[in-house]
Scaffold this motif. Structure first.
Motif, PDB file in Angstrom:
ATOM      1  N   VAL A   1       0.900 -12.484  -1.599  1.00  0.00           N
ATOM      2  CA  VAL A   1       1.824 -13.248  -0.783  1.00  0.00           C
ATOM      3  C   VAL A   1       1.345 -13.186   0.662  1.00  0.00           C
ATOM      4  CG1 VAL A   1       4.198 -13.345   0.082  1.00  0.00           C
ATOM      5  CG2 VAL A   1       3.762 -12.790  -2.325  1.00  0.00           C
TER       6      VAL A   1
ATOM      7  N   LYS B   1       1.082   3.836  -2.817  1.00  0.00           N
ATOM      8  CA  LYS B   1       0.094   4.918  -2.873  1.00  0.00           C
ATOM      9  C   LYS B   1      -0.909   4.845  -4.031  1.00  0.00           C
ATOM     10  CE  LYS B   1       1.841   7.797   0.429  1.00  0.00           C
ATOM     11  NZ  LYS B   1       3.030   7.128   0.935  1.00  0.00           N
TER      12      LYS B   1
ATOM     13  N   GLN C   1       0.767 -11.444   8.826  1.00  0.00           N
ATOM     14  CA  GLN C   1       0.091 -12.246   7.793  1.00  0.00           C
ATOM     15  C   GLN C   1       0.844 -12.204   6.467  1.00  0.00           C
ATOM     16  OE1 GLN C   1      -1.526  -9.927   9.582  1.00  0.00           O
ATOM     17  NE2 GLN C   1      -3.129 -10.990  10.714  1.00  0.00           N
ATOM     18  N   HIS C   2       1.598 -11.143   6.246  1.00  0.00           N
ATOM     19  CA  HIS C   2       2.419 -11.083   5.037  1.00  0.00           C
ATOM     20  C   HIS C   2       3.714 -11.869   5.268  1.00  0.00           C
ATOM     21  CE1 HIS C   2       3.596  -9.425   1.151  1.00  0.00           C
ATOM     22  NE2 HIS C   2       4.811  -9.314   1.635  1.00  0.00           N
TER      23      HIS C   2
ATOM     24  N   SER D   1       1.074  -7.295  -1.336  1.00  0.00           N
ATOM     25  CA  SER D   1       0.377  -7.526  -0.069  1.00  0.00           C
ATOM     26  C   SER D   1      -1.126  -7.588  -0.343  1.00  0.00           C
ATOM     27  CB  SER D   1       0.694  -6.414   0.920  1.00  0.00           C
ATOM     28  OG  SER D   1       0.196  -5.196   0.414  1.00  0.00           O
TER      29      SER D   1
ATOM     30  N   SER E   1       4.502  -3.077   4.943  1.00  0.00           N
ATOM     31  CA  SER E   1       4.832  -2.848   6.356  1.00  0.00           C
ATOM     32  C   SER E   1       5.439  -4.079   7.021  1.00  0.00           C
ATOM     33  CB  SER E   1       3.576  -2.424   7.125  1.00  0.00           C
ATOM     34  OG  SER E   1       2.592  -3.430   7.032  1.00  0.00           O
TER      35      SER E   1
ATOM     36  N   ASN F   1      11.183   0.982   2.717  1.00  0.00           N
ATOM     37  CA  ASN F   1      10.053   1.540   3.455  1.00  0.00           C
ATOM     38  C   ASN F   1      10.458   2.905   4.011  1.00  0.00           C
ATOM     39  OD1 ASN F   1       7.954   1.989   5.531  1.00  0.00           O
ATOM     40  ND2 ASN F   1       7.390  -0.128   5.062  1.00  0.00           N
TER      41      ASN F   1
ATOM     42  N   ARG G   1       0.817  -1.203   0.000  1.00  0.00           N
ATOM     43  CA  ARG G   1       0.000   0.000   0.000  1.00  0.00           C
ATOM     44  C   ARG G   1       0.861   1.268   0.000  1.00  0.00           C
ATOM     45  NH1 ARG G   1      -5.073  -0.656   3.590  1.00  0.00           N
ATOM     46  NH2 ARG G   1      -3.534  -1.018   5.213  1.00  0.00           N
TER      47      ARG G   1
ATOM     48  N   SER H   1      -3.163 -15.636   3.619  1.00  0.00           N
ATOM     49  CA  SER H   1      -4.315 -16.013   2.800  1.00  0.00           C
ATOM     50  C   SER H   1      -3.969 -15.943   1.313  1.00  0.00           C
ATOM     51  CB  SER H   1      -5.525 -15.138   3.128  1.00  0.00           C
ATOM     52  OG  SER H   1      -5.170 -13.777   3.123  1.00  0.00           O
TER      53      SER H   1
HETATM   54  C1  LIG Z   1      -7.103 -13.224   8.156  1.00  0.00           C
HETATM   55  C2  LIG Z   1      -6.136 -12.271   7.516  1.00  0.00           C
HETATM   56  C3  LIG Z   1      -5.373 -12.712   6.469  1.00  0.00           C
HETATM   57  C4  LIG Z   1      -4.466 -11.848   5.859  1.00  0.00           C
HETATM   58  N1  LIG Z   1      -3.723 -12.334   4.838  1.00  0.00           N
HETATM   59  C5  LIG Z   1      -2.798 -11.520   4.275  1.00  0.00           C
HETATM   60  C6  LIG Z   1      -1.968 -12.023   3.235  1.00  0.00           C
HETATM   61  O1  LIG Z   1      -2.065 -13.172   2.797  1.00  0.00           O
HETATM   62  N2  LIG Z   1      -1.044 -11.179   2.712  1.00  0.00           N
HETATM   63  C7  LIG Z   1      -0.887  -9.895   3.145  1.00  0.00           C
HETATM   64  O2  LIG Z   1      -0.008  -9.198   2.639  1.00  0.00           O
HETATM   65  N3  LIG Z   1      -1.674  -9.405   4.111  1.00  0.00           N
HETATM   66  C8  LIG Z   1      -2.625 -10.183   4.677  1.00  0.00           C
HETATM   67  N4  LIG Z   1      -3.432  -9.660   5.640  1.00  0.00           N
HETATM   68  C9  LIG Z   1      -3.371  -8.198   5.899  1.00  0.00           C
HETATM   69  C10 LIG Z   1      -2.229  -7.796   6.799  1.00  0.00           C
HETATM   70  O3  LIG Z   1      -2.650  -7.875   8.141  1.00  0.00           O
HETATM   71  C11 LIG Z   1      -1.809  -6.341   6.520  1.00  0.00           C
HETATM   72  O4  LIG Z   1      -2.933  -5.514   6.658  1.00  0.00           O
HETATM   73  C12 LIG Z   1      -1.216  -6.132   5.131  1.00  0.00           C
HETATM   74  O5  LIG Z   1      -0.193  -7.068   4.881  1.00  0.00           O
HETATM   75  C13 LIG Z   1      -0.670  -4.735   5.020  1.00  0.00           C
HETATM   76  O6  LIG Z   1      -0.298  -4.467   3.708  1.00  0.00           O
HETATM   77  P1  LIG Z   1       0.763  -3.343   3.359  1.00  0.00           P
HETATM   78  O7  LIG Z   1       2.003  -3.611   4.085  1.00  0.00           O
HETATM   79  O8  LIG Z   1       0.836  -3.251   1.872  1.00  0.00           O
HETATM   80  O9  LIG Z   1       0.034  -2.009   3.836  1.00  0.00           O
HETATM   81  P2  LIG Z   1       0.285  -1.114   5.110  1.00  0.00           P
HETATM   82  O10 LIG Z   1       0.242  -1.868   6.362  1.00  0.00           O
HETATM   83  O11 LIG Z   1      -0.627   0.063   4.948  1.00  0.00           O
HETATM   84  O12 LIG Z   1       1.773  -0.629   4.953  1.00  0.00           O
HETATM   85  C14 LIG Z   1       2.225   0.261   4.006  1.00  0.00           C
HETATM   86  C15 LIG Z   1       3.694   0.513   4.293  1.00  0.00           C
HETATM   87  O13 LIG Z   1       4.229   1.350   3.291  1.00  0.00           O
HETATM   88  C16 LIG Z   1       5.088   2.302   3.899  1.00  0.00           C
HETATM   89  N5  LIG Z   1       5.130   3.472   3.026  1.00  0.00           N
HETATM   90  C17 LIG Z   1       4.260   4.497   2.939  1.00  0.00           C
HETATM   91  N6  LIG Z   1       4.657   5.369   1.998  1.00  0.00           N
HETATM   92  C18 LIG Z   1       5.802   4.891   1.478  1.00  0.00           C
HETATM   93  C19 LIG Z   1       6.683   5.347   0.484  1.00  0.00           C
HETATM   94  N7  LIG Z   1       6.446   6.474  -0.201  1.00  0.00           N
HETATM   95  N8  LIG Z   1       7.766   4.617   0.219  1.00  0.00           N
HETATM   96  C20 LIG Z   1       8.022   3.458   0.894  1.00  0.00           C
HETATM   97  N9  LIG Z   1       7.211   2.981   1.843  1.00  0.00           N
HETATM   98  C21 LIG Z   1       6.111   3.688   2.129  1.00  0.00           C
HETATM   99  C22 LIG Z   1       4.490   2.571   5.238  1.00  0.00           C
HETATM  100  O14 LIG Z   1       5.497   2.999   6.139  1.00  0.00           O
HETATM  101  C23 LIG Z   1       3.949   1.190   5.631  1.00  0.00           C
HETATM  102  O15 LIG Z   1       4.900   0.435   6.356  1.00  0.00           O
HETATM  103  C24 LIG Z   1      -4.330 -10.503   6.280  1.00  0.00           C
HETATM  104  C25 LIG Z   1      -5.099 -10.068   7.343  1.00  0.00           C
HETATM  105  C26 LIG Z   1      -5.985 -10.930   7.955  1.00  0.00           C
HETATM  106  C27 LIG Z   1      -6.794 -10.432   9.097  1.00  0.00           C
END
Ligand SMILES: Cc1cc2nc3c(=O)[nH]c(=O)nc-3n(C[C@H](O)[C@H](O)[C@H](O)COP(=O)(O)OP(=O)(O)OC[C@H]3O[C@@H](n4cnc5c(N)ncnc54)[C@H](O)[C@@H]3O)c2cc1C
Ligand SMILES: Nc1ncnc2c1ncn2[C@@H]1O[C@H](COP(=O)(O)O)[C@@H](O)[C@H]1O
Lengths: 360, 281
Positions: free
Chosen positions: A282, A245, A304-305, A267, A300, A319, A242, A285
């Motif tokens: 990845v 952006k 779960q990831h 993610s 992040s 990050n 995420r 789930s």
């Molecule tokens: C039952 C269940 C199963 C799940 N299964 C999975 C699964 O299989 N896979 C999975 O991935 N998730 C899974 N999740 C979700 C998981 O809990 C997280 O919500 C998810 O992995 C977060 O995705 P993210 O890191 O992309 O987003 P975020 O948590 O929003 O993180 C975004 C990151 O990007 C960074 N960032 C922001 N701007 C910038 C920038 N300009 N440059 C660099 N970095 C930046 C931030 O610092 C932050 O660390 C599951 C959740 C549940 C409840």
């Protein structure tokens, strides 16, 4: 975990007399149309350790249609560590169907009585494992990440993620045999094959008439594998989260992946937002991956990831937040904006590859 | 046509936190939701009702608070709801859960025959995908897992054709009714219930069945006592011993930083350098 913690102090456990006849470790070798699912070899690698600890044989179970290369699969299984293979080939077993496969495996277990039975947690393996365990009225632990043996009680301590991967739990099947477990692809390491290893093939007849089987396969439409991503077996993966952006920014991930000949992953939020396909997710789930290099941009590192990619040899995280959890388990961390770091990395790898090309 | 959908109320695991010191789950304030995978099963059953008429019954085995999940299903359009609840069920594993749900289904069939049983692909708390196959085996029903599409149902000849996600492809299967379907996620989208259903759901007198109603006499056959698998310990994943080697942007340009990373990485992992060099060809 230290050794002390693994061995709780307790008095000597006698093996339940009902279990004396249950011996050997079995792995269901999953094949479709002569193609073995690699998870079966990973399981043989793990099964070898369990069988050695228990001082018993490691056996494969191969179920296939008559025209398929059943014996060839057995020979491969010996290479990956099996001592013996039970081979069932029959026209009703050509396509996977729950009813005949459940009967085949259940009958085999009842006849030869293994103490441990493992299957891959694929769609086929999960369908079959749940059915066989219920028919046998024994315990089944799904999606194990670690398997240990207590050599005295001969109990299998099966560890698996629980509560969406936030915690792990260890589960025992103390009062039933066989002890059943499934393991997801890429969770266990692929063992090295030794083609000179030999073993014994036990051909078992299977008597079930097609007319007695209710469900019919009318058609099988294979996936177009050319454009289907295969993340679990990719050597290099570039993944975005995420933090990128905007969907347009995901192009930066694709650019780097193209230069590296890598697969693209992500993610869950970016999959749910539709930036990339479901097959590229990845994690808990999504897919479990085991690449040599995993580059995570804007992810992040939620648990779960993490559970899906922790097995990568080298993890590089980009990050902007120095406190992001991904830095707790990545090997290299770049604290910075993914939108500027990704193109820089793409250029650096391009230059490196150009140099390698020149060097021959 | 009578479909029974098995649903489970689960803690929203997205909001579960683990206590940093005690390593226990902090459940307080974590909302309970319908297992998201089960909604695909419910919606599919409702669609069949739209096409063929009939009844959709939802069933859950769980604590009294699971009533809320059933009412939610009623508000989407389910006709009947049964909560199977008994103290002796606590700690049941999947084998016992399928046992109790099968007993419940048999009880339901005493008053109305069942054509189709639906479950979700898996739960997000148990995550085992075993309960569906377990019920099918116990009832000796045909089992269709990972169904992505119900192609057609021929009620007269009691036949159903479905597409099923198999390893590496899709199977088109034909089988007879009654059967059990575990529905694949993403195959449909849950409807918004209408106002009538919302009111009906609020007023609906829920059926609550205990162990004896579904005919399980011996409490030792359910719960922890009846379960072959036993949880011996729960613990937090162990952290990797070392934190990442941090390369900080603040004191360098992205270009230099990228080459610093490559240099360090390739010195420490020469095998990786060879792997990448292979791609130059
Ligand atoms: C039952 C269940 C199963 C799940 N299964 C999975 C699964 O299989 N896979 C999975 O991935 N998730 C899974 N999740 C979700 C998981 O809990 C997280 O919500 C998810 O992995 C977060 O995705 P993210 O890191 O992309 O987003 P975020 O948590 O929003 O993180 C975004 C990151 O990007 C960074 N960032 C922001 N701007 C910038 C920038 N300009 N440059 C660099 N970095 C930046 C931030 O610092 C932050 O660390 C599951 C959740 C549940 C409840
Ligand atoms: N306690 C329960 N009550 C009703 N249905 C359940 C229960 N547990 C599991 N199920 C059903 O079985 C499916 C698979 O669950 P599981 O084996 O826990 O992954 C779920 O999607 C539900 O449809």
């Amino acid at each position: 975990m230290n050794e002390q913690a693994r061995k709780p102090a307790r008095k000597k456990v006698e093996l339940d007399p009902r279990f004396v006849s249950y011996r050997h470790v079995w792995v269901f070798i999953e094949s479709e149309r002569g193609e073995v699912h690699p998870v079966s070899w990973e399981l043989l690698g793990e099964g070898r350790k369990l069988a050695d600890a228990l001082n018993v044989d490691l056996c494969g179970v191969v179920i296939a249609g008559p025209g398929e290369r059943g014996k060839g699969i057995c020979a491969e299984a010996f290479g990956y560590g099996a001592d013996k293979c039970y081979l069932l080939q029959d026209p009703v077993l050509a396509d996977y169907r729950n009813e005949p496969y459940t009967k085949a495996l259940t009958d085999l277990v009842n006849t030869y009585q293994p103490e441990i039975l493992m299957l891959g947690a694929s769609t086929l393996g999960r369908d079959l494992a749940g059915s066989v365990a219920t028919t046998l009225k024994t315990g089944l632990v799904a999606d194990c990440t670690e398997l240990l043996i207590d050599t005295e009680s001969r109990n299998l301590a099966a560890t698996r993620p629980t509560f969406g991967g936030s915690l792990l739990c260890t589960i025992l099947t103390q009062r039933h045999r066989p002890q059943m477990a499934t393991v997801r692809p890429r969770v266990m390491a692929m063992p090295d094959a030794d083609p000179s290893r030999r073993g014994e093939i036990v051909e078992v007849p299977f008597a079930m008439l097609e007319t007695s089987i209710i469900t019919k396969v009318l058609e099988y439409i294979p996936d177009d594998s050319r454009d289907k991503p295969n993340l679990p077996f990719a050597d290099i993966i570039v993944a975005g989260g995420r933090g990128l952006k905007k969907p347009e920014n995901f192009a930066l991930v694709w650019d780097l992946a193209r230069v590296l000949g890598a697969e693209v992953g992500g993610s869950r939020p970016v999959v749910q937002a539709g930036w990339i396909e479901l097959d590229r997710q990845v994690g808990q789930s999504g897919k479990t991956v085991r690449p040599k290099l995993y580059i995570a941009a804007g992810i992040s590192g939620a648990i779960q990831h993490r559970v899906g990619m922790d097995g990568a040899d080298v993890i590089v995280a980009i990050n902007s937040d120095p406190k992001a959890p991904i830095f707790d388990f990545a090997h290299y961390g770049i604290v910075g904006n993914a939108m500027t770091v990704l193109p820089a990395l793409t250029e650096a790898f391009k230059a490196h590859l150009a140099q390698a090309r020149k060097a021959g | 046509m009578h479909s029974v959908v098995c649903i489970k109320q689960v803690p929203d695991s997205a909001q579960i936190r683990v206590h940093p010191v005690t390593n226990t789950i902090m459940r307080q304030g974590v909302p309970a939701i319908i297992n998201p995978y089960d909604l695909f099963a419910l919606e599919e059953a409702l669609r069949l009702k739209d096409r063929f008429g009939g009844t959709v019954t939802v069933v859950t085995m769980g604590p009294p608070m699971a009533e809320a999940a059933l009412r939610k299903c009623l508000s989407y359009g389910a006709d009947d709801a049964i909560l199977v609840s008994d103290r002796s069920f606590a700690g049941s594993d999947t084998l016992v859960t399928s046992y109790a749900l099968t007993a419940t289904l048999r009880k339901i069939m005493e008053s109305m025959p069942v054509d189709l049983i639906f479950t979700g692909k898996q739960t997000i708390d148990g995550d085992t995908a075993q309960v569906g196959p377990g019920i099918a085996k116990r009832l000796d029903y045909q089992l269709l897992t990972y169904v992505s599409k119900i192609v057609d149902v021929d009620l007269e000849h009691r036949e159903i054709r479905v597409e099923r996600r198999a390893e590496g492809g899709v199977q088109l299967l034909k089988t007879t009714l009654p059967c059990l379907i575990t529905m694949l996620e993403g195959t449909n989208e849950m409807r918004f219930g209408d106002l009538d259903d919302l009111f009906r759901a609020a007023r609906y007198e829920l059926k609550v069945w205990d162990r004896t109603v579904i005919g399980i006499e011996d409490p030792e056959t359910v719960g922890v006592k009846g379960s072959p698998t036993v949880v011996s310990k729960v613990f937090a994943p162990r952290p990797r011993s070392q934190r990442a080697e941090i390369i900080d942007l603040q004191d360098d340009s992205p270009k230099n930083l990228a080459s610093t990373l490559l240099a360090r990485m390739f010195t420490q992992h020469p095998k990786l350098e060879r792997e990448i060099a292979k791609r130059a060809r």
